[in-house]
Write a protein that holds these residues in place. Structure first.
Motif, PDB file in Angstrom:
ATOM      1  N   SER A  38       0.722  -1.263   0.071  1.00 54.62           N
ATOM      2  CA  SER A  38       0.113   0.038   0.083  1.00 54.62           C
ATOM      3  C   SER A  38       0.808   1.209   0.152  1.00 54.62           C
ATOM      4  CB  SER A  38      -0.835  -0.195   1.261  1.00 54.62           C
ATOM      5  OG  SER A  38      -0.089  -0.090   2.379  1.00 54.62           O
ATOM      6  N   ASP A  39       2.136   1.100   0.350  1.00 57.50           N
ATOM      7  CA  ASP A  39       3.141   2.353   0.530  1.00 57.50           C
ATOM      8  C   ASP A  39       4.027   2.052  -0.379  1.00 57.50           C
ATOM      9  OD1 ASP A  39       1.498   3.520   2.815  1.00 57.50           O
ATOM     10  OD2 ASP A  39       2.699   2.418   4.091  1.00 57.50           O
ATOM     11  N   LEU A  40       4.815   3.016  -0.971  1.00 59.54           N
ATOM     12  CA  LEU A  40       5.956   3.105  -1.853  1.00 59.54           C
ATOM     13  C   LEU A  40       7.140   2.623  -0.978  1.00 59.54           C
ATOM     14  CD1 LEU A  40       5.881   6.297  -3.953  1.00 59.54           C
ATOM     15  CD2 LEU A  40       5.175   3.983  -4.700  1.00 59.54           C
ATOM     16  N   PRO A  41       8.013   1.856  -1.696  1.00 66.87           N
ATOM     17  CA  PRO A  41       9.199   1.162  -0.820  1.00 66.87           C
ATOM     18  C   PRO A  41      10.020   2.647  -0.973  1.00 66.87           C
ATOM     19  CG  PRO A  41       9.176   0.536  -3.229  1.00 66.87           C
ATOM     20  CD  PRO A  41       7.773   1.256  -2.914  1.00 66.87           C
ATOM     21  N   LYS A  42      11.156   2.598  -0.190  1.00 64.90           N
ATOM     22  CA  LYS A  42      12.252   3.393   0.035  1.00 64.90           C
ATOM     23  C   LYS A  42      13.554   2.951  -0.732  1.00 64.90           C
ATOM     24  CE  LYS A  42       9.491   5.888   2.508  1.00 64.90           C
ATOM     25  NZ  LYS A  42       8.776   7.337   2.072  1.00 64.90           N
ATOM     26  N   THR A  43      14.294   3.795  -1.530  1.00 67.11           N
ATOM     27  CA  THR A  43      15.437   3.270  -2.086  1.00 67.11           C
ATOM     28  C   THR A  43      16.384   4.432  -1.590  1.00 67.11           C
ATOM     29  OG1 THR A  43      14.906   4.573  -3.889  1.00 67.11           O
ATOM     30  CG2 THR A  43      14.555   2.454  -4.217  1.00 67.11           C
ATOM     31  N   SER A  44      17.352   3.664  -1.049  1.00 69.04           N
ATOM     32  CA  SER A  44      18.534   4.519  -0.399  1.00 69.04           C
ATOM     33  C   SER A  44      19.919   4.341  -1.463  1.00 69.04           C
ATOM     34  CB  SER A  44      19.292   3.697   0.975  1.00 69.04           C
ATOM     35  OG  SER A  44      17.858   3.554   1.628  1.00 69.04           O
ATOM     36  N   GLN A  45      20.538   5.998  -1.195  1.00 70.36           N
ATOM     37  CA  GLN A  45      21.607   5.844  -2.078  1.00 70.36           C
ATOM     38  C   GLN A  45      22.782   5.210  -1.501  1.00 70.36           C
ATOM     39  OE1 GLN A  45      22.136  10.225  -0.972  1.00 70.36           O
ATOM     40  NE2 GLN A  45      24.303   9.689  -0.192  1.00 70.36           N
ATOM     41  N   ILE A  46      23.635   4.763  -2.313  1.00 69.11           N
ATOM     42  CA  ILE A  46      24.828   3.923  -1.897  1.00 69.11           C
ATOM     43  C   ILE A  46      25.820   4.712  -1.169  1.00 69.11           C
ATOM     44  CG2 ILE A  46      26.719   2.434  -2.439  1.00 69.11           C
ATOM     45  CD1 ILE A  46      24.745   1.995  -5.039  1.00 69.11           C
ATOM     46  N   ASN A  47      26.299   4.774   0.267  1.00 68.97           N
ATOM     47  CA  ASN A  47      27.291   5.377   0.877  1.00 68.97           C
ATOM     48  C   ASN A  47      28.652   5.270   0.607  1.00 68.97           C
ATOM     49  OD1 ASN A  47      28.158   3.070   2.402  1.00 68.97           O
ATOM     50  ND2 ASN A  47      26.655   3.032   3.575  1.00 68.97           N
ATOM     51  N   GLU A  48      29.494   6.236   1.180  1.00 66.01           N
ATOM     52  CA  GLU A  48      30.809   6.164   0.714  1.00 66.01           C
ATOM     53  C   GLU A  48      31.519   5.078   1.081  1.00 66.01           C
ATOM     54  OE1 GLU A  48      34.843   8.930   1.931  1.00 66.01           O
ATOM     55  OE2 GLU A  48      32.824   9.640   2.233  1.00 66.01           O
ATOM     56  N   PHE A  49      31.331   4.326   2.524  1.00 65.36           N
ATOM     57  CA  PHE A  49      31.841   3.103   2.840  1.00 65.36           C
ATOM     58  C   PHE A  49      31.782   1.905   1.963  1.00 65.36           C
ATOM     59  CE2 PHE A  49      31.714  -0.778   5.506  1.00 65.36           C
ATOM     60  CZ  PHE A  49      33.136  -0.773   5.976  1.00 65.36           C
ATOM     61  N   THR A  50      30.591   1.862   1.444  1.00 60.84           N
ATOM     62  CA  THR A  50      30.225   0.717   0.420  1.00 60.84           C
ATOM     63  C   THR A  50      31.067   0.831  -0.732  1.00 60.84           C
ATOM     64  OG1 THR A  50      27.920   0.647   1.490  1.00 60.84           O
ATOM     65  CG2 THR A  50      28.294  -0.359  -0.787  1.00 60.84           C
ATOM     66  N   PHE A  51      31.061   1.865  -1.304  1.00 62.54           N
ATOM     67  CA  PHE A  51      32.120   2.239  -2.594  1.00 62.54           C
ATOM     68  C   PHE A  51      33.370   1.999  -2.005  1.00 62.54           C
ATOM     69  CE2 PHE A  51      28.396   4.815  -4.428  1.00 62.54           C
ATOM     70  CZ  PHE A  51      28.470   4.005  -5.833  1.00 62.54           C
ATOM     71  N   GLU A  52      33.778   2.314  -0.982  1.00 61.18           N
ATOM     72  CA  GLU A  52      35.484   2.222  -0.692  1.00 61.18           C
ATOM     73  C   GLU A  52      35.429   0.540  -0.758  1.00 61.18           C
ATOM     74  OE1 GLU A  52      36.424   3.832   3.152  1.00 61.18           O
ATOM     75  OE2 GLU A  52      36.019   5.845   2.330  1.00 61.18           O
ATOM     76  N   GLN A  53      34.657  -0.086  -0.248  1.00 58.05           N
ATOM     77  CA  GLN A  53      34.815  -1.706  -0.116  1.00 58.05           C
ATOM     78  C   GLN A  53      34.817  -2.192  -1.635  1.00 58.05           C
ATOM     79  OE1 GLN A  53      31.512  -2.842   2.557  1.00 58.05           O
ATOM     80  NE2 GLN A  53      32.899  -3.567   3.748  1.00 58.05           N
ATOM     81  N   ALA A  54      33.940  -1.628  -2.318  1.00 66.35           N
ATOM     82  CA  ALA A  54      33.747  -2.030  -3.897  1.00 66.35           C
ATOM     83  C   ALA A  54      35.299  -1.679  -4.588  1.00 66.35           C
ATOM     84  CB  ALA A  54      32.699  -1.403  -4.597  1.00 66.35           C
ATOM     85  N   PHE A  55      35.591  -0.663  -4.180  1.00 63.76           N
ATOM     86  CA  PHE A  55      36.843  -0.182  -5.088  1.00 63.76           C
ATOM     87  C   PHE A  55      38.025  -0.575  -4.757  1.00 63.76           C
ATOM     88  CE2 PHE A  55      34.767   4.477  -5.877  1.00 63.76           C
ATOM     89  CZ  PHE A  55      34.070   3.820  -6.630  1.00 63.76           C
TER      90      PHE A  55
END
Length: 283
Positions: A56-73
């Motif tokens: 009944s409600d829209l889901p929320k999408t969150s931006q990817i944070n700096e730490f997550t990108f640090e791990q990926a990089f």
């Protein structure tokens, strides 16, 4: 010199497709009430729309944070000499800025590109990056230069099937939504300079499809030497198949295959099911 590609899930890749193209996927979070999922990892596009339709409600999408990108990089740098990261438009999310901040910890080894697009638009830029990397004769800097130039020619156009989800998200009023539903008004949207804009509206699906084709032609047509695709939102591609039938003149004699994909959660949250889109590079 090895080059590793990092992409966020706003390009509508899932983990399996990203791996098949030699890319590392950084998923966005999608929250349905108390349940949190990783887009394209433990939540497929099909599962997303099943939950969206039931909720009944829209889901929320969150931006990817700096730490997550640090791990990926860190992982990507360990697998290649240089890294190219492509993100969702900076005008739609803070994800690009998170990636840019994270890249500063890797001594110039990581290049971050703001796609100024989303969904199929970002996908087409990623597909071009995959193609350029696979050639094996270009440096990361040369590839980035080409991507920055070519991204200006990407056109993403979509016909919305419903106004219900724009109303739920507070982007249009209840009166506008009701009027649109009663008169079967089909808005046509585009990503312009990194932002979603309405570029036209038609009464009924067929006129919406015709308007979409007119806008494609107004752009000068499709560069079939570059990545292109069509897409749909929801659990059925029936509306997309109707569009492909209505737009035969765009494709016949120019290609034997039109890639089609299900639109994911980043854009799907706002447009809901029943929408169709076409994405291409202008000549």
């Amino acid at each position: 010199m090895a080059i590793k590609l990092v992409v966020d899930s706003a390009c509508d890749f899932d983990q399996k497709e990203a791996e098949s193209k030699g890319a590392l996927l950084v998923p966005m979070e999608v929250r349905f009430e108390d349940d949190v999922y990783l887009d394209g990892v433990n939540l497929s596009h099909k599962e997303f729309f099943e939950k969206l339709i039931e909720s009944s409600d829209l889901p929320k999408t969150s931006q990817i944070n700096e730490f997550t990108f640090e791990q990926a990089f860190e992982k990507a740098v360990s697998e290649g000499d240089e890294v190219i990261a492509i993100t969702l438009s900076s005008k739609l999310s803070g994800t690009y800025n998170s990636a840019l901040k994270a890249s500063k910890n890797f001594e110039g080894k990581v290049y971050v590109i703001d796609s100024l697009n989303a969904s199929l638009g970002e996908r087409c830029l990623v597909e071009l990056a995959v193609k350029l990397i696979s050639q094996g004769n270009l440096t990361a800097s040369e590839i980035v230069s080409q991507l920055e130039e070519k991204k200006k020619k990407i056109q993403l156009l979509a016909v919305l099937g419903t106004l219900k989800y724009l109303k739920k998200g507070g982007r249009i009023s209840s009166v506008v939504a009701l009027t649109g539903e009663v008169f079967s008004i089909k808005p046509v949207i585009s990503v312009v300079d990194g932002e979603v804009k309405m570029v036209g509206k038609a009464v009924g699906s067929k006129k919406g499809n015709n308007l979409l084709n007119q806008l494609v032609e107004k752009c000068g047509g499709i560069d079939f030497n570059m990545p292109y695709c069509v897409g749909y939102s929801g659990l059925s591609d029936d509306v997309l198949q109707k569009y492909l039938e209505d737009s035969k003149l765009l494709w016949e004699g120019k290609t034997d295959f039109v890639p089609s994909y299900m639109i994911g959660s980043t854009i799907g949250t706002h447009i809901g099911p029943g929408s169709i889109a076409v994405c291409f590079f202008m000549p």
